[in-house]
Design a protein around this motif. Structure first.
Motif, PDB file in Angstrom:
ATOM      1  N   PRO A  35      29.911  30.778  12.005  1.00  0.00           N
ATOM      2  CA  PRO A  35      29.979  31.127  10.365  1.00  0.00           C
ATOM      3  C   PRO A  35      31.036  32.344  10.021  1.00  0.00           C
ATOM      4  CG  PRO A  35      27.659  31.140  11.304  1.00  0.00           C
ATOM      5  CD  PRO A  35      28.653  30.779  12.505  1.00  0.00           C
ATOM      6  N   LYS A  36      31.443  32.065   8.943  1.00  0.00           N
ATOM      7  CA  LYS A  36      32.738  33.086   8.471  1.00  0.00           C
ATOM      8  C   LYS A  36      32.745  32.843   7.081  1.00  0.00           C
ATOM      9  CE  LYS A  36      35.384  32.795  12.564  1.00  0.00           C
ATOM     10  NZ  LYS A  36      36.716  32.393  13.130  1.00  0.00           N
ATOM     11  N   SER A  37      33.122  34.134   6.461  1.00  0.00           N
ATOM     12  CA  SER A  37      33.402  34.301   4.909  1.00  0.00           C
ATOM     13  C   SER A  37      34.914  33.581   4.673  1.00  0.00           C
ATOM     14  CB  SER A  37      33.223  35.766   4.547  1.00  0.00           C
ATOM     15  OG  SER A  37      34.373  36.470   5.041  1.00  0.00           O
ATOM     16  N   ALA A  38      34.988  33.515   3.597  1.00  0.00           N
ATOM     17  CA  ALA A  38      36.286  32.922   2.881  1.00  0.00           C
ATOM     18  C   ALA A  38      37.313  34.052   3.422  1.00  0.00           C
ATOM     19  CB  ALA A  38      36.257  32.734   1.677  1.00  0.00           C
ATOM     20  N   GLN A  39      36.971  35.311   3.160  1.00  0.00           N
ATOM     21  CA  GLN A  39      38.046  36.329   3.636  1.00  0.00           C
ATOM     22  C   GLN A  39      38.116  36.509   5.095  1.00  0.00           C
ATOM     23  OE1 GLN A  39      39.455  38.587   1.292  1.00  0.00           O
ATOM     24  NE2 GLN A  39      40.578  38.972   2.947  1.00  0.00           N
ATOM     25  N   ALA A  40      37.232  36.176   6.043  1.00  0.00           N
ATOM     26  CA  ALA A  40      37.659  36.052   7.384  1.00  0.00           C
ATOM     27  C   ALA A  40      38.550  34.587   7.686  1.00  0.00           C
ATOM     28  CB  ALA A  40      36.438  36.011   8.242  1.00  0.00           C
ATOM     29  N   LEU A  41      38.088  33.624   7.203  1.00  0.00           N
ATOM     30  CA  LEU A  41      38.519  32.371   7.319  1.00  0.00           C
ATOM     31  C   LEU A  41      40.413  32.620   6.870  1.00  0.00           C
ATOM     32  CD1 LEU A  41      36.312  29.821   6.201  1.00  0.00           C
ATOM     33  CD2 LEU A  41      37.265  30.193   8.532  1.00  0.00           C
ATOM     34  N   SER A  42      40.631  33.183   5.772  1.00  0.00           N
ATOM     35  CA  SER A  42      41.803  33.586   5.048  1.00  0.00           C
ATOM     36  C   SER A  42      42.713  34.430   6.061  1.00  0.00           C
ATOM     37  CB  SER A  42      41.816  34.382   3.691  1.00  0.00           C
ATOM     38  OG  SER A  42      42.802  34.830   3.108  1.00  0.00           O
ATOM     39  N   GLU A  43      41.861  35.522   6.574  1.00  0.00           N
ATOM     40  CA  GLU A  43      42.622  36.564   7.467  1.00  0.00           C
ATOM     41  C   GLU A  43      42.948  35.779   8.918  1.00  0.00           C
ATOM     42  OE1 GLU A  43      39.958  39.973   7.683  1.00  0.00           O
ATOM     43  OE2 GLU A  43      40.618  40.524   5.496  1.00  0.00           O
ATOM     44  N   ASP A  44      42.013  35.007   9.414  1.00  0.00           N
ATOM     45  CA  ASP A  44      42.000  34.433  10.692  1.00  0.00           C
ATOM     46  C   ASP A  44      43.332  33.533  10.605  1.00  0.00           C
ATOM     47  OD1 ASP A  44      39.810  35.747  11.520  1.00  0.00           O
ATOM     48  OD2 ASP A  44      38.509  33.851  11.833  1.00  0.00           O
ATOM     49  N   ILE A  45      43.430  32.736   9.852  1.00  0.00           N
ATOM     50  CA  ILE A  45      44.762  31.718   9.787  1.00  0.00           C
ATOM     51  C   ILE A  45      45.615  32.040   8.836  1.00  0.00           C
ATOM     52  CG2 ILE A  45      43.107  29.872  10.360  1.00  0.00           C
ATOM     53  CD1 ILE A  45      42.839  28.919   7.708  1.00  0.00           C
ATOM     54  N   GLU A  46      45.745  33.334   8.433  1.00  0.00           N
ATOM     55  CA  GLU A  46      46.815  33.914   7.880  1.00  0.00           C
ATOM     56  C   GLU A  46      47.335  33.031   6.379  1.00  0.00           C
ATOM     57  OE1 GLU A  46      49.866  34.668  10.583  1.00  0.00           O
ATOM     58  OE2 GLU A  46      48.363  36.206  11.649  1.00  0.00           O
ATOM     59  N   ILE A  47      46.438  32.836   5.602  1.00  0.00           N
ATOM     60  CA  ILE A  47      46.605  32.188   4.459  1.00  0.00           C
ATOM     61  C   ILE A  47      46.114  32.945   3.143  1.00  0.00           C
ATOM     62  CG2 ILE A  47      46.535  29.954   5.299  1.00  0.00           C
ATOM     63  CD1 ILE A  47      44.050  29.281   4.010  1.00  0.00           C
ATOM     64  N   PRO A  48      46.754  32.921   1.806  1.00  0.00           N
ATOM     65  CA  PRO A  48      46.333  33.524   0.754  1.00  0.00           C
ATOM     66  C   PRO A  48      44.878  33.151   0.355  1.00  0.00           C
ATOM     67  CG  PRO A  48      48.243  32.492   0.362  1.00  0.00           C
ATOM     68  CD  PRO A  48      47.969  32.031   1.553  1.00  0.00           C
ATOM     69  N   ILE A  49      44.157  34.231  -0.004  1.00  0.00           N
ATOM     70  CA  ILE A  49      42.700  34.122  -0.291  1.00  0.00           C
ATOM     71  C   ILE A  49      42.281  32.923  -1.315  1.00  0.00           C
ATOM     72  CG2 ILE A  49      42.289  36.008  -1.750  1.00  0.00           C
ATOM     73  CD1 ILE A  49      39.871  35.096   0.610  1.00  0.00           C
ATOM     74  N   ALA A  50      43.321  32.843  -2.437  1.00  0.00           N
ATOM     75  CA  ALA A  50      43.098  31.842  -3.392  1.00  0.00           C
ATOM     76  C   ALA A  50      43.137  30.396  -2.991  1.00  0.00           C
ATOM     77  CB  ALA A  50      44.151  32.024  -4.447  1.00  0.00           C
ATOM     78  N   THR A  51      44.251  30.214  -1.966  1.00  0.00           N
ATOM     79  CA  THR A  51      44.541  29.067  -1.258  1.00  0.00           C
ATOM     80  C   THR A  51      43.094  28.702  -0.497  1.00  0.00           C
ATOM     81  OG1 THR A  51      46.913  29.270  -1.417  1.00  0.00           O
ATOM     82  CG2 THR A  51      45.745  27.639   0.306  1.00  0.00           C
ATOM     83  N   CYS A  52      42.677  29.614   0.316  1.00  0.00           N
ATOM     84  CA  CYS A  52      41.502  29.546   1.047  1.00  0.00           C
ATOM     85  C   CYS A  52      40.277  29.051   0.238  1.00  0.00           C
ATOM     86  CB  CYS A  52      41.034  30.743   1.747  1.00  0.00           C
ATOM     87  SG  CYS A  52      40.025  30.615   3.171  1.00  0.00           S
ATOM     88  N   TYR A  53      39.922  29.634  -0.917  1.00  0.00           N
ATOM     89  CA  TYR A  53      38.813  29.438  -1.523  1.00  0.00           C
ATOM     90  C   TYR A  53      39.093  27.897  -2.041  1.00  0.00           C
ATOM     91  CZ  TYR A  53      36.277  33.807  -1.899  1.00  0.00           C
ATOM     92  OH  TYR A  53      35.617  34.877  -1.643  1.00  0.00           O
ATOM     93  N   ARG A  54      40.328  27.624  -2.545  1.00  0.00           N
ATOM     94  CA  ARG A  54      40.487  26.108  -3.024  1.00  0.00           C
ATOM     95  C   ARG A  54      40.241  24.855  -1.889  1.00  0.00           C
ATOM     96  NH1 ARG A  54      45.008  28.426  -5.711  1.00  0.00           N
ATOM     97  NH2 ARG A  54      46.228  27.568  -3.995  1.00  0.00           N
ATOM     98  N   ARG A  55      40.616  25.298  -0.777  1.00  0.00           N
ATOM     99  CA  ARG A  55      40.523  24.382   0.294  1.00  0.00           C
ATOM    100  C   ARG A  55      39.130  24.493   0.721  1.00  0.00           C
ATOM    101  NH1 ARG A  55      44.243  23.576  -1.582  1.00  0.00           N
ATOM    102  NH2 ARG A  55      46.290  23.154  -0.783  1.00  0.00           N
ATOM    103  N   ILE A  56      38.340  25.387   0.685  1.00  0.00           N
ATOM    104  CA  ILE A  56      36.883  25.693   1.211  1.00  0.00           C
ATOM    105  C   ILE A  56      35.930  24.570   0.057  1.00  0.00           C
ATOM    106  CG2 ILE A  56      34.778  27.016   0.841  1.00  0.00           C
ATOM    107  CD1 ILE A  56      36.697  29.285   2.343  1.00  0.00           C
ATOM    108  N   GLU A  57      36.443  24.849  -1.206  1.00  0.00           N
ATOM    109  CA  GLU A  57      35.789  24.182  -2.125  1.00  0.00           C
ATOM    110  C   GLU A  57      35.772  22.638  -1.902  1.00  0.00           C
ATOM    111  OE1 GLU A  57      35.467  23.330  -7.059  1.00  0.00           O
ATOM    112  OE2 GLU A  57      36.774  24.950  -6.185  1.00  0.00           O
TER     113      GLU A  57
END
Length: 118
Positions: A35-57
């Motif tokens: 389990p990870k937050s969007a912020q943690a996922l964004s940091e782990d794979i080094e992508i912008p947070i907005a992009t991470c939220y779009r992919r998560i959705e």
């Protein structure tokens, strides 16, 4: 883990293939084994947070990622925590339409992995 051939509609298969075809989707699924937050996922794979939220959705809508609940962030905000819903997916293109086989994650595996992580 259970393995199943998708009995879903062509739209389900299209949503899964579309979500998997987007940049960073596979990396998010790999990183979301625990389990990870969007912020943690964004940091782990080094992508912008907005992009991470779009992919998560997209991944949630395709049934490949699930929100497991909420927890407090370091800043004291409530954030959603995500985990992938499967460990493997195979695509067979030998028929008229793609056929998907999935190895779903079991709740027992999730609990065991959580205990080993703590």
């Amino acid at each position: 883990m259970s393995q199943s051939r998708t009995d879903g509609t062509e739209a389900d298969s299209s949503a899964i293939l579309s979500a998997l075809g987007n940049k960073y989707s596979a990396e998010i699924l790999c990183a979301a084994g625990t389990p990870k937050s969007a912020q943690a996922l964004s940091e782990d794979i080094e992508i912008p947070i907005a992009t991470c939220y779009r992919r998560i959705e997209e991944l949630v809508n395709a049934g490949l990622l699930t929100c497991e609940g909420r927890q407090l962030s370091e800043e004291g905000r409530r954030t959603n925590i995500y985990r992938r819903t499967l460990d493997e997916i195979d695509v067979d293109f030998s028929k008229d339409r793609p056929q998907l086989s999935q190895k779903r994650r079991t709740e027992a595996k999730n609990r065991l992995q959580d205990q080993l992580r703590d």
